[in-house]
Scaffold this active site. Structure first.
Site, PDB file in Angstrom:
ATOM      1  CG  ASP A 100      57.996 110.504  23.790  1.00 15.18           C
ATOM      2  OD1 ASP A 100      57.716 110.307  22.589  1.00 15.18           O
ATOM      3  OD2 ASP A 100      59.151 110.364  24.239  1.00 15.18           O
ATOM      4  CB  VAL A 102      54.331 113.751  16.940  1.00 13.99           C
ATOM      5  CG1 VAL A 102      54.462 113.618  15.419  1.00 13.99           C
ATOM      6  CG2 VAL A 102      53.534 112.585  17.507  1.00 13.99           C
ATOM      7  CG  ASP A 103      60.990 116.452  16.047  1.00 13.83           C
ATOM      8  OD1 ASP A 103      60.678 117.384  15.309  1.00 13.83           O
ATOM      9  OD2 ASP A 103      62.149 116.344  16.513  1.00 13.83           O
ATOM     10  N   GLY A 105      57.452 113.164  12.719  1.00 16.16           N
ATOM     11  CA  GLY A 105      56.332 112.256  12.447  1.00 16.16           C
ATOM     12  C   GLY A 105      56.761 110.901  11.912  1.00 16.16           C
ATOM     13  CE  LYS A 131      60.398 119.202  19.745  1.00 16.24           C
ATOM     14  NZ  LYS A 131      61.852 118.949  19.653  1.00 16.24           N
TER      15      LYS A 131
HETATM   16  P1  5GP Z   1      59.993 111.900  15.082  1.00 14.55           P
HETATM   17  O1  5GP Z   1      60.157 110.537  14.470  1.00 14.55           O
HETATM   18  O2  5GP Z   1      58.562 112.360  15.152  1.00 14.55           O
HETATM   19  O3  5GP Z   1      60.896 112.910  14.434  1.00 14.55           O
HETATM   20  O4  5GP Z   1      60.578 111.821  16.521  1.00 14.55           O
HETATM   21  C1  5GP Z   1      59.925 111.257  17.577  1.00 14.55           C
HETATM   22  C2  5GP Z   1      60.924 110.958  18.683  1.00 14.55           C
HETATM   23  O5  5GP Z   1      61.941 111.955  18.745  1.00 14.55           O
HETATM   24  C3  5GP Z   1      60.261 110.982  20.018  1.00 14.55           C
HETATM   25  O6  5GP Z   1      59.676 109.755  20.352  1.00 14.55           O
HETATM   26  C4  5GP Z   1      61.442 111.341  20.917  1.00 14.55           C
HETATM   27  O7  5GP Z   1      62.161 110.185  21.261  1.00 14.55           O
HETATM   28  C5  5GP Z   1      62.329 112.212  20.076  1.00 14.55           C
HETATM   29  N1  5GP Z   1      62.164 113.653  20.310  1.00 14.55           N
HETATM   30  C6  5GP Z   1      61.887 114.592  19.373  1.00 14.55           C
HETATM   31  N2  5GP Z   1      61.829 115.831  19.912  1.00 14.55           N
HETATM   32  C7  5GP Z   1      62.083 115.667  21.234  1.00 14.55           C
HETATM   33  C8  5GP Z   1      62.161 116.594  22.345  1.00 14.55           C
HETATM   34  O8  5GP Z   1      61.977 117.815  22.253  1.00 14.55           O
HETATM   35  N3  5GP Z   1      62.438 116.041  23.556  1.00 14.55           N
HETATM   36  C9  5GP Z   1      62.653 114.710  23.728  1.00 14.55           C
HETATM   37  N4  5GP Z   1      62.925 114.289  24.960  1.00 14.55           N
HETATM   38  N5  5GP Z   1      62.563 113.816  22.713  1.00 14.55           N
HETATM   39  C10 5GP Z   1      62.300 114.297  21.477  1.00 14.55           C
END
Ligand code: 5GP
Length: 178
Positions: A100, A102-103, A105, A131
């Site tokens: 959905d 990638v924040d 990563g 992001k």
């Molecule tokens: P990462 O490991 O890239 O930091 O985070 C990925 C996960 O963080 C995503 O699969 C999701 O579950 C959650 N996430 C990060 N930012 C958001 C956001 O703005 N909205 C939602 N609903 N989930 C987010």
């Protein structure tokens, strides 16, 4: 507008046309006859995966995996844990991980490593939103819907505390603990 209604960031129409563009590109890129398995990351990717898969003009199957999530918090711990693996045999097939968002990563990087243990023919990634400014690890998104800023988004599969997943658009909310 109700104060609980998320503000529109990416409209339903913009999502529809971008997802169809991605599906067309994927259909071209995977035309080599090797089986394509789309691996959706529960639960947030479900709606994106459903639309993306139905936009393809090539054969494909779908699988799901689940990882530990942030729960009801909006802060990334960087720690990722596999909760459910794929059920089908994906060895020798093309794997397209469908995320959905990638924040930092960390989740996508972990998933790519995890998928390698299944010995697929290839591994690529698709994400609805990213992001870009928040990246902490270097991870490639091969098929990206949209880059967004640092805000909490909901809708089109994305939730906040399980709410707003089924909104047809991507909206912004301010979590109470932000
Ligand atoms: P990462 O490991 O890239 O930091 O985070 C990925 C996960 O963080 C995503 O699969 C999701 O579950 C959650 N996430 C990060 N930012 C958001 C956001 O703005 N909205 C939602 N609903 N989930 C987010």
């Amino acid at each position: 507008m109700n104060e609980n209604t998320p503000e529109v960031l990416i409209s339903e129409e913009d999502i529809r046309s971008r997802v169809l563009q991605l599906a067309e590109q994927i259909s071209v890129d995977y035309a080599d006859g090797i089986d394509l398995v789309m691996v959706g990351v529960l639960k947030g990717s479900v709606i994106f995966l459903a639309d993306l898969a139905r936009g393809l003009s090539i054969p494909r199957t779908i699988e799901f995996i689940a990882v530990s999530s942030y729960g009801d918090s909006n802060v990334s711990s960087g720690a990722v844990r596999l909760v459910m693996d794929v059920r089908g045999n994906i060895e020798g097939k093309h794997v397209l991980i469908v995320e959905d968002i990638v924040d930092t990563g960390h989740t996508l990087k972990y998933l790519i490593g995890m998928m390698k243990s299944h010995r697929p023919a290839s591994i690529k990634t698709a994400a609805l939103v990213r992001k870009a400014d928040k990246a902490e690890v270097d991870v490639t998104v091969d098929y990206l819907g949209f880059d967004i800023g640092d805000e909490w988004v909901v809708g089109y599969g994305l939730d906040y505390a399980e709410q707003n997943r089924t909104l047809p658009y991507i909206g912004v909310i301010k979590p109470p603990d932000a």
